[in-house]
Write an enzyme that holds these catalytic residues in place. Structure first.
Site, mmCIF file in Angstrom:
data_model
loop_
_atom_site.group_PDB
_atom_site.id
_atom_site.type_symbol
_atom_site.label_atom_id
_atom_site.label_comp_id
_atom_site.label_asym_id
_atom_site.label_seq_id
_atom_site.Cartn_x
_atom_site.Cartn_y
_atom_site.Cartn_z
ATOM 1 C CD GLU A 193 20.833 13.134 13.703
ATOM 2 O OE1 GLU A 193 20.085 12.216 13.316
ATOM 3 O OE2 GLU A 193 22.078 13.029 13.725
ATOM 4 C CD GLU A 314 23.987 12.634 17.739
ATOM 5 O OE1 GLU A 314 24.052 11.752 16.857
ATOM 6 O OE2 GLU A 314 22.921 12.988 18.285
HETATM 7 O O1 AHR Z 1 24.292 8.408 17.932
HETATM 8 C C1 AHR Z 1 23.299 7.596 17.364
HETATM 9 C C2 AHR Z 1 22.253 8.410 16.625
HETATM 10 O O2 AHR Z 1 22.841 9.037 15.531
HETATM 11 C C3 AHR Z 1 21.614 9.543 17.381
HETATM 12 O O3 AHR Z 1 20.570 9.127 18.181
HETATM 13 C C4 AHR Z 1 21.115 10.425 16.286
HETATM 14 O O4 AHR Z 1 21.063 11.775 16.666
HETATM 15 C C5 AHR Z 1 22.098 10.179 15.162
HETATM 16 O O5 AHR Z 1 21.480 9.951 13.960
#
Ligand code: AHR
Length: 509
Positions: A193, A314
């Site tokens: 991110e 994710e």
């Molecule tokens: O999964 C929780 C968080 O969500 C992670 O650390 C981040 O990459 C995302 O914003």
């Protein structure tokens, strides 16, 4: 007049109680792309109780463990054939310095996890512990490198430590720390991110950093697939910039979290919700298909030969914080089983470009597979979908179409009432799964298979008394798969009544 009204009312009542009838067609003679097993990947971060007091309790714990790894968690993950685990973050990846997590545990520094509340990090779980975990469950390793506060040098040295069979000082250090043979790093990510917690970068700036860094990520043995950190939701600028990188890139990551409200400040409860939030959540989960299509359009233009995969490293449901619980701990209901199933159906349809997906996260965090409390462990409804869908791993996707699929509508939300997916498994059998999103009405289904003879079918169904049914430590089996009878094989068609709010997984001989 009065008689007419009474008849009309009687008809309406009858019609609403009757199951909708839908024909679903599977074309077994025109297989699509292989559904990579990596779509069933996991993500573990140093966050809340995912690792500490989750998967890892330490070797001195009274909870049965293997060098600190909980045996029941290992078994649960093994049983769903976890193909890959991404670690150590998430946001935490961009503050993680790998040298803190090697060597004798009592000599490791205590650092602060500034991504997740500034809590003390003992570094007891580090590189060796991570590889023991993935090797114990038979998964591949996806290591997320630190670009935010790290460097190309730090990442290159970590790779050398993990993968070198030489007599370099770093390889000898790994041996001195107890691991002789090099590990296999199947995937290596450069940051996380980077548009936000990974450094607030612009896509063009990150793309240049990626070009520079990835050049130095060399190994003497099998080269890991290199993954660039991409965008999220509907954002396409990151895919645009990164798909123009010509070398040293195998994938672009993309993140998408589903919330009931779409508002981060008030997402909605994990367990206390009415039908409005059932449908809003499922509707938002289905948006992942639009987000994929937007990235695919760019990749199709900039990378028509398909060198670069889209990695949803994710994804999952994210609800309001649970009062008094550890960070990002949330319960997991039948609704989450649907969030998972719908994502898989979409990922299967886009398997040509979507080559990995990692649900966030495995233990006690967000849309978890398992919840732990002391020595007890509960399997979540999401876990059961992963287990039921194991036959889809590395299966060959098959096209699915519908005749007159009715919508399920409530308020401003409208979603298709059914969602189906089908594939030919690696064992040669046909598999199909159908989810009935309507929480009130059953569906009469004719599942017609073209291009393959049908002899018999066996199935499991996942449903529960209520939309928010969930498994607790007191009642761990409230939501679990059960055998599903009542499938009638008639020629090339399977006929069944799919209950309301149910997911059925069918194996066809
Ligand atoms: O999964 C929780 C968080 O969500 C992670 O650390 C981040 O990459 C995302 O914003």
């Amino acid at each position: 007049m009065k008689k007419c009204a009474t008849l009309l009312l009687a008809f309406l009542v009858h019609a609403s109680a009757q199951a909708a009838e839908v024909t679903i067609r599977i074309d077994a003679s025109h297989p699509g792309p292989v559904i990579s097993r990596y779509l069933y990947g996991q993500f573990m971060e140093h966050l809340g109780r995912d690792i500490y007091d989750g998967a890892w309790v330490g070797p001195d714990s009274p909870i049965p463990n293997r060098n600190g790894l909980r045996l029941d968690v290992l078994q649960a993950l093994k049983d769903i054939h976890v193909p890959v685990i991404r670690w150590p973050g998430g946001c935490y990846a961009d503050e993680y310095h790998w040298r803190n997590g090697i060597g004798p545990p009592d000599e490791r520094p205590v650092t602060l996890n500034m991504s997740w509340g500034g809590i003390e990090e003992t570094n007891a779980f580090g590189t060796h512990e991570f590889f023991e975990l993935v090797e114990a469950i038979g998964a591949d390793a996806y290591v997320a490198g630190n670009l935010g506060t790290g460097s190309a040098r730090e990442m290159a040295e970590w790779l050398e430590y993990m993968t070198s069979d030489s007599h370099s000082t770093l390889a000898e250090l790994r041996r001195a720390n107890g691991r002789d043979a090099p590990w296999r790093v199947a995937f290596f990510g450069v940051g996380n991110e980077s548009w936000g917690c990974g450094g607030n970068m612009r896509p063009e700036y990150y793309a240049d950093l990626y070009r520079q860094t990835a050049e130095f990520l060399k190994v003497s043995g099998e080269r890991p697939k290199k993954i660039a950190s991409g965008g999220h939701d509907a954002l396409t600028t990151w895919t645009e910039a990164l798909s123009q990188v010509r070398t040293n890139i195998d994938g672009i990551s993309h993140h998408y979290y589903t919330t009931p409200s779409g508002v981060w400040a008030a997402k909605g409860s994990a367990t206390e919700f009415a039908e409005g939030e059932w449908i809003s959540t499922l509707s938002r989960a289905l948006r992942v298909e639009d987000h994929i299509a937007a990235q695919e359009a760019i990749l199709g233009r900039n990378d028509p030969e398909g060198r670069i995969g889209l990695y949803f490293d994710e994804w999952g449901a994210w609800y309001d914080a649970t009062p008094g619980a550890s960070a990002l701990y949330q319960q997991n209901t039948l609704r989450d089983a649907f969030v998972a199933a719908l994502h898989f159906h979409v990922f299967h349809r886009h398997a040509a470009r979507v080559r990995m997906a990692n649900i966030a996260q495995s233990v006690n965090v967000l849309q978890a597979m398992v919840l732990t409390q002391g020595d007890a462990l509960v399997l979540t409804p999401t876990y059961h979908v992963f287990k039921m869908y194991v036959p889809f791993q590395d299966a060959m996707s098959l096209p699915v179409s519908y005749d007159e699929l009715p919508d399920y509508v409530l308020g401003q939300y409208r979603v298709p009432s059914l969602s189906a997916t089908a594939a030919r498994g690696t064992d040669g059998k046909l598999y199909a799964s159908v989810a009935n999103l309507n929480p009130h009405e059953a569906a009469e289904i004719s599942l017609t298979v073209a291009g393959a003879p049908l002899k018999r079918a066996s199935a499991q169904v996942l449903t529960a008394d209520a939309m928010n049914s969930h498994n607790t430590f007191a009642v761990p089996g409230a939501v679990q798969p059960k055998p599903f009878g009542g499938i009638v094989v008639a020629g090339s068609t399977l006929k069944m009544t799919l209950p309301a709010r149910a997911i059925v997984m069918i194996g066809i001989d």
